[in-house]
Design a protein around this motif. Structure first.
Motif, PDB file in Angstrom:
ATOM      1  N   ARG A 166       0.776  -1.244   0.000  1.00 19.40           N
ATOM      2  CA  ARG A 166       0.000   0.000   0.000  1.00 19.40           C
ATOM      3  C   ARG A 166       0.808   1.295   0.000  1.00 19.40           C
ATOM      4  O   ARG A 166       0.227   2.368  -0.102  1.00 19.40           O
ATOM      5  N   ALA A 173       3.590  -6.751  -7.803  1.00 21.12           N
ATOM      6  CA  ALA A 173       2.679  -7.464  -8.706  1.00 21.12           C
ATOM      7  C   ALA A 173       1.639  -8.274  -7.933  1.00 21.12           C
ATOM      8  O   ALA A 173       0.489  -8.399  -8.359  1.00 21.12           O
ATOM      9  N   ARG A 174       2.030  -8.798  -6.781  1.00 15.16           N
ATOM     10  CA  ARG A 174       1.098  -9.585  -5.964  1.00 15.16           C
ATOM     11  C   ARG A 174      -0.131  -8.771  -5.567  1.00 15.16           C
ATOM     12  O   ARG A 174      -1.165  -9.315  -5.210  1.00 15.16           O
ATOM     13  N   TYR A 175       0.055  -7.484  -5.529  1.00 14.93           N
ATOM     14  CA  TYR A 175      -1.051  -6.610  -5.118  1.00 14.93           C
ATOM     15  C   TYR A 175      -1.651  -5.882  -6.315  1.00 14.93           C
ATOM     16  O   TYR A 175      -2.331  -4.888  -6.166  1.00 14.93           O
ATOM     17  N   GLY A 176      -1.330  -6.410  -7.492  1.00 14.28           N
ATOM     18  CA  GLY A 176      -1.888  -5.815  -8.699  1.00 14.28           C
ATOM     19  C   GLY A 176      -1.334  -4.433  -8.999  1.00 14.28           C
ATOM     20  O   GLY A 176      -2.003  -3.607  -9.618  1.00 14.28           O
ATOM     21  N   ARG A 177      -0.113  -4.194  -8.545  1.00 15.53           N
ATOM     22  CA  ARG A 177       0.472  -2.869  -8.759  1.00 15.53           C
ATOM     23  C   ARG A 177       1.652  -2.942  -9.729  1.00 15.53           C
ATOM     24  O   ARG A 177       2.335  -3.957  -9.828  1.00 15.53           O
ATOM     25  N   GLN A 178       1.876  -1.840 -10.414  1.00 15.38           N
ATOM     26  CA  GLN A 178       2.998  -1.729 -11.345  1.00 15.38           C
ATOM     27  C   GLN A 178       4.253  -1.255 -10.600  1.00 15.38           C
ATOM     28  O   GLN A 178       4.133  -0.581  -9.573  1.00 15.38           O
ATOM     29  N   GLU A 199       4.509   2.318  -9.334  1.00 13.32           N
ATOM     30  CA  GLU A 199       3.563   2.825  -8.336  1.00 13.32           C
ATOM     31  C   GLU A 199       4.178   2.952  -6.950  1.00 13.32           C
ATOM     32  O   GLU A 199       3.512   3.346  -5.995  1.00 13.32           O
ATOM     33  N   ALA A 239      -4.875   3.822  -5.804  1.00 13.98           N
ATOM     34  CA  ALA A 239      -5.788   2.721  -6.084  1.00 13.98           C
ATOM     35  C   ALA A 239      -7.130   2.984  -5.425  1.00 13.98           C
ATOM     36  O   ALA A 239      -7.195   3.480  -4.308  1.00 13.98           O
TER      37      ALA A 239
END
Lengths: 266, 275
Positions: A146, A172-177, A180, A263
């Protein structure tokens, strides 16, 4: 690939004998040096509520990000959220926060604060920039989940690269690039970096740039000692090398850091 | 020499989140030499952090007192301390409960809404400034008398307590109260508290009379239309009062406590100890 580096400065002494001007001066200097943000350390200092202090700094700066180290043990999440939203609104989107805690409620409080919506409508950044520190397993994971900025230690390039790659991989595990999260190495006092001489400045500009070029960090968090010197000598050299901005290009701290909207918000 | 007149005004602008709009009103009030501006928050529902808004204004003002209304002042004592520090001793706190307010703030001036009887008792005991709601000088004088008696009961010198009438003002109707049956320029009761509707010059007259009769030490105004009414208050009402020698034309002191003519509290001044 964009290899422009990011700069921030940690300012202590809030509540010290110099009064408010002692805090105003480094903040203005950081802004003159086009720094991404100022991080005011309020914990254990005589000024106990750092976000309110940043509201005052917002009046004497126009561009630089304003972040504070906030002790979240015992803090009421809603109140903190409202203070940060107020700072973000009144500063035109320049708010950041760096939670620390002596207790065990740290992660929960951070999550709660991050996820609490507040009645101040449409704060410019959606959410204030979240800055976390440390390289432990838990801290890396928290950063990946986060945070917007992770502060790591400044050491050998190889070590920095390993941490950097590991943390960016976790995003990536948290759907982030990878873009970010910005990773800033804690490089100590600005004056120590530049050592006060022309040669020293040239060498440190080269070192800082190389550290970022080689993928060990996205930039640096400096201590405020010797900040004037750093801004006058090192920043121009970084700019010459094309490694640092020559003007603020956006209005918000998120835009200085090259971060998108948070997000869950527009 | 008569007692000094003290004036404060709320600068709340519901739905406004632009710092410049608040700074403009604070500077306007400061040009008029007002003792303080307040941000009362709550009226428009939960919104901005009131101490934060005023901290934002501190560097943009030089003399005027800065008074956030706080729901639970004890929990926000840290923020008030910071406000006092960044403003060089100009912080106050407006509390619904004097006990909490007093505990919250060692140095900042404590203002208490003394409308209810329990709050009045607490205000008489602990507050620096008590705000009362009255529609006439006689009613204000009665409340002031109660506060003075209560203060004396608790061993306080009643002269250490400032009593200000809290008054909503609507200065949009020209020079005279326009509504039929209004009965002149006096305030009328409304659910939100006494409302004065009329012109700035008539308001100056009301202030002068209430103050001359010793009914109050001054007023805390809550403008119905902040931008319009505060401008008329400063450039109309206050200008008249200054012209008549009834209100200051400059700030002789630097802190809110000095503006209000209050003695320093026993506790060491935070601003003084660090700045």
């Amino acid at each position: 690939m964009n290899r422009r580096l990011h700069l921030a400065v940690r300012v202590d002494g809030a509540g010290g004998p110099g009064g408010f001007p002692a805090l105003e001066r480094p903040a203005r200097t950081a802004e003159r040096g086009l720094f991404d943000f100022v991080l005011v350390r309020g914990r254990r200092s005589p000024v106990p509520e750092p976000v309110t202090l940043l509201d005052a700094l917002a009046a004497v700066t126009a561009h630089t990000g304003l972040a504070a180290t906030v002790d979240v043990s015992g803090v009421e999440p809603f109140q903190l959220v409202r203070r940060l939203a107020t700072l973000d609104g009144l500063s035109g989107g320049r708010a950041g926060w760096h939670p620390v805690s002596g207790g065990t409620s740290y992660a929960d409080t951070v999550r709660e604060v991050s996820e609490t919506d507040v009645a101040v409508p449409s704060t410019p950044q959606g959410r204030p920039v979240l800055i976390v520190t440390g390289e432990s397993e838990e801290q890396r994971e928290c950063a990946a989940a986060r945070a917007d900025v992770l502060v790591t230690s400044y050491g050998p390039v190889e070590t920095g690269r390993a941490v950097y790659a590991d943390v960016k991989r976790r995003l990536a595990r948290y759907g982030r690039q990878p873009g970010e999260l910005r990773i800033l190495a804690d490089a100590g006092p600005a004056g120590g970096v530049s050592d006060g001489t022309a040669t020293g400045a040239r060498r440190s500009a080269a070192e800082l740039e190389a550290f970022v070029r080689e993928g060990a960090a996205d930039g640096f968090l400096l201590g405020s000692g010797g900040l004037e010197e750093f801004v006058d000598r090192v920043v121009p050299l970084l700019q010459e090398r094309g490694a640092f901005r020559t003007a603020y290009e956006g209005a918000t701290l998120r835009s200085h850091l090259g971060l998108g909207a948070p997000a869950g918000k527009g | 020499m008569g007692a000094l007149l003290h004036l404060g005004a709320a600068i709340d602008q519901p739905g406004v989140y632009d710092a410049g709009a608040y700074a403009e009103l604070a500077r306007l009030a400061e040009r008029g030499g007002l003792d303080f501006v307040s941000v009362d928050g709550g009226f428009a529902g939960p919104g901005l952090d009131t101490a934060g808004v005023l901290a934002r204004l501190a560097p943009e003002t030089g003399r005027i007192g800065l008074v956030p209304a706080l729901t639970v002042p004890a929990r926000e004592a840290d923020a008030v301390t910071v406000l006092d520090w960044v403003s060089g001793g100009r912080a106050g706190v407006l509390a619904a409960d004097a006990v909490l307010g007093g505990r919250a703030a060692g140095h900042p001036v404590v203002l208490v809404d003394a409308t209810g009887r329990p709050a009045r008792v607490a205000a008489a005991r602990y507050a620096d400034v008590a705000l009362v709601r009255a529609v006439s000088a006689a009613q204000a004088a009665e409340l002031r008398g109660q506060l003075a008696a209560l203060a004396a009961e608790h061993g306080r010198d009643p002269r250490d307590l400032r009593v200000l009438a809290s008054l909503r003002i609507d200065l949009g109707d020209g020079e005279r109260a326009a509504e039929p049956g209004h009965g002149g320029g006096g305030p009328r009761p409304t659910p939100q508290g006494p409302l004065y509707r009329g012109g700035p010059v008539d308001l100056a007259e009301l202030i002068a009379v209430w103050h001359a009769e010793g009914a109050v030490d001054g007023f805390h105004f809550v403008p119905v239309e902040p931008r319009r009414d505060l401008e008329r208050l400063v450039n109309g009402t206050v200008a008249v009062l200054q012209h008549r020698g009834l209100f200051r034309t400059f700030y002789p002191g630097a802190t809110l406590r000095e503006h209000l003519g209050l003695a320093l509290p026993v506790a060491v001044s935070y601003a003084g100890s660090v700045g």
